[in-house]
Design a protein around this motif. Structure first.
Motif: not given
Lengths: 299, 304
Positions: A26, A30, A33-34, A36-37, A282, A294, A299, B103, B121, B124, B177-185
């Motif tokens: 995992v 991750l 994924y990070a 890729s952002l 930021y 967070i 939310k 995740l 994360f 976005p 999915l790409w931008v939302g996953t990180g924030y939701n995590i």
């Protein structure tokens, strides 16, 4: 600190070997994924130092002869058409439109939110409960049709394309964060105000000198969030302030121009320039943002 | 007696001052709310009954806008397509919640580099949607986008991402999915971090594995946060459009949504936009309330 360490250890020492392998997989996922952002911005940055020809033939490689030409052109008064008559705007003007709108909208809306939230939280008067309930109900009901009536209203009173129109429309008190700020004020003991009243303090003085400073953490968090919201807004300035493009709207105009002329590298430079201030912002407020949104579970 | 009168006068003066203070503090917020919420929403209903003569520009009142809507709904595919696309994006949002939940569980286990992931994360949510969607679509740009370059270098053919409606829809779904996953995590991870560690420890000592720990121990404890996310998925069905607009634009293959149809008509035909909006508000309100009830019911039934 000790508690945090205990928390950390308690979550990891009980893991089996199989679970540790799963966590390892995992972690790699991750990490990919990070990366890729942030990769698209690396791609933009790299290509912003190329000329159009080099980008056309080699978009994925590093710039062979890095050039600042795109940035120089951008900052030497390059203008993009607004699509409204002969209107044009430079990147500096887009910056100014974005910052002036975001600052004034944030300050006015936060001020009115604090005023309304404080009075509804702390004073008993006829209609208080009704107003509060009405605000809650209004935030639950989906109002997807309202945008057309808002446009008609703004058009009828000739406020489309005006700064004051944008402020009037966006200075609403009962928007995102109102309920949180209301609960912040509610949680402050009234005894502070009573002591001040005995000393002769007026209601205004109590509000500005005692209550606002005591709720400053919550207010600051929502001020930052609202500023970001207004700064990043696209559709509302596009509809209601088209003759003064903000950075978001301006970038879409630049993209349309790039599609027609092929000047993509300049678009990349403009995108990088647009990102920098928000990254600085930021960096300054990161802790405040992450811990209060967070970790606080907003939310 | 005089002191009493004086006190009464003083009290009255204070009450008047307080009333003025309350009125002063609420005046502008209430006027703004009255105009931009109450009046605007009432007017959006009235607009649906307003019929404009396209030749003379004069207007009357009637049900023509509703007739037009239902005629178009039955005779043309665009409204049905919009509902289908909106539902697909709603389901995609649900998938996003589930992926993020799993995740977040591992994130909660404190994998290395948590601080780095938190910062990235959240990006976005900080960077404008215009920039993120633009950067994303440039990855798929014909001839120069890295994804397309990769596909062609592997011997494949460049897909027409934006001309084929199915591909365009998929592109927008992947973006969400790409931008939302990180924030939701981060949101779910934040909720999980508030769970008492002793509960987790007891479960572990009882031999509970990862799967049971997530679904039987953690899930009930973060149910309120999760339910907000589920309701958000339903709301997405009726509100998502800006991602489509910015990634695909407005062309033949655009996977238009309900909100896209409304916003597309805001400048040119407010009556039509209002009619579509009101009809879908009538549909959306009970759906959202029903989902809320259902989530509450599930929460209570399973001890969440």
């Amino acid at each position: 600190m000790k508690k945090a360490k205990r928390k950390h250890n308690s979550r990891s020492y009980l893991l089996t070997k199989r679970e540790k392998i799963i966590l390892g997989i995992v972690f790699v996922l991750l990490l990919i994924y990070a990366l890729s952002l942030i990769f698209p911005f690396f791609f933009l940055l790299m290509n912003s130092f190329k000329d159009e020809v080099e980008y056309f033939y080699d978009s994925t490689g590093f710039p062979k002869t890095p050039t600042f030409e795109n940035y120089i052109t951008l900052f030497s008064g390059y203008k993009v058409g607004t699509g409204i008559g002969d209107g044009e705007a430079t990147i500096g003007e887009m910056f100014w439109n974005s910052i002036s709108l975001a600052v004034v909208e944030t300050v006015t809306s936060m001020f009115f939110t604090c005023c309304a939230a404080y009075v509804l939280a702390k004073y008993k008067f006829p209609g208080n409960k009704f107003l509060y309930t009405f605000v809650i109900v209004s935030s639950v009901v989906p109002t997807i049709a309202a945008i057309s009536a808002t446009y008609r209203l703004m058009s009828d009173i000739q406020l489309i394309g005006t700064f004051i129109g944008m402020i009037i429309m966006n200075c609403g008190a009962f928007t995102g964060g109102f309920l949180y700020i209301h609960s912040y004020f509610k949680s402050i003991p009234w005894s502070f105000a009573e002591s001040a009243m005995i000393d002769g303090a007026s209601d205004f003085k109590i509000f500005f000198r005692i209550m606002i400073p005591m709720a400053k953490n919550g207010i600051l968090t929502f001020t930052i969030l609202r500023f970001l919201g207004f700064w990043n807004e696209y559709w509302i300035p596009y509809l209601f302030y088209p003759n003064h493009p903000t950075l978001g709207v301006g970038l879409t105009l630049l993209k349309a121009e790039a599609v027609n002329t092929g000047s993509y590298t300049m678009l990349f430079a403009a995108m990088i320039v647009a990102i920098v201030p928000i990254l600085i912002f930021y960096a300054i407020f990161q802790k405040q943002l992450l811990s209060n949104t967070i970790d606080g579970g907003l939310k | 007696m005089n002191v009493q009168v004086l006190n009464k006068k003083k009290k009255k003066k204070i009450n008047v001052r307080r009333a003025l203070f309350i009125a002063g503090m609420l005046a502008i917020p209430l006027i703004q709310f009255g105009i931009f919420f109450v009046y605007v929403n009432i007017n959006s209903i009235l607009l649906t009954f307003r019929v404009v003569d396209p030749i003379t520009g004069t207007y009357g009142w009637g049900l023509d806008n509703y007739q037009d809507f239902f005629y178009r709904f039955t005779e043309y595919p665009d409204y049905k397509d919009a509902i289908f696309n909106s539902l697909m994006f709603g389901l995609n949002d649900l998938l996003l919640v589930l992926i993020s939940l799993v995740l977040a569980y591992f994130f909660f286990k404190r994998i290395p580099g948590t601080q780095f992931f938190r910062i990235i994360f959240f990006l976005p949510s900080i960077i404008s949607i215009v920039i993120y969607t633009m950067a994303y679509s440039l990855m798929f740009k014909a001839g120069s986008g890295p994804i397309n370059v990769l596909i062609t270098s592997l011997g494949g053919e460049e897909p027409d991402w934006l001309l084929d409606e199915n591909l365009a829809r998929m592109l927008v779904m992947i973006y969400c999915l790409w931008v939302g996953t990180g924030y939701n995590i981060l949101i779910f991870g934040g909720a999980m971090a508030n769970i008492n560690t002793e509960v987790i420890e007891y479960a572990k000592l009882d031999g509970v594995g990862m799967f049971r720990e997530l679904f039987q121990v953690i899930l009930p404890m973060i149910w309120p946060t999760l339910s907000v996310a589920f309701i958000g998925s339903v709301t997405t069905v009726f509100t998502l459009f800006i991602q489509v607009k910015l990634i695909v634009g407005d062309s033949f293959g655009t996977p238009r949504t309900i909100a896209f149809l409304i916003n597309d008509n805001v400048m040119s035909n407010q009556e039509k936009a209002a009619t579509i909006g009101i009809i879908f508000t009538v549909v959306a309100t009970p759906v959202i309330l029903l989902v809320r009830k259902l989530i509450d019911y599930v929460g209570k039934k399973f001890g969440y």
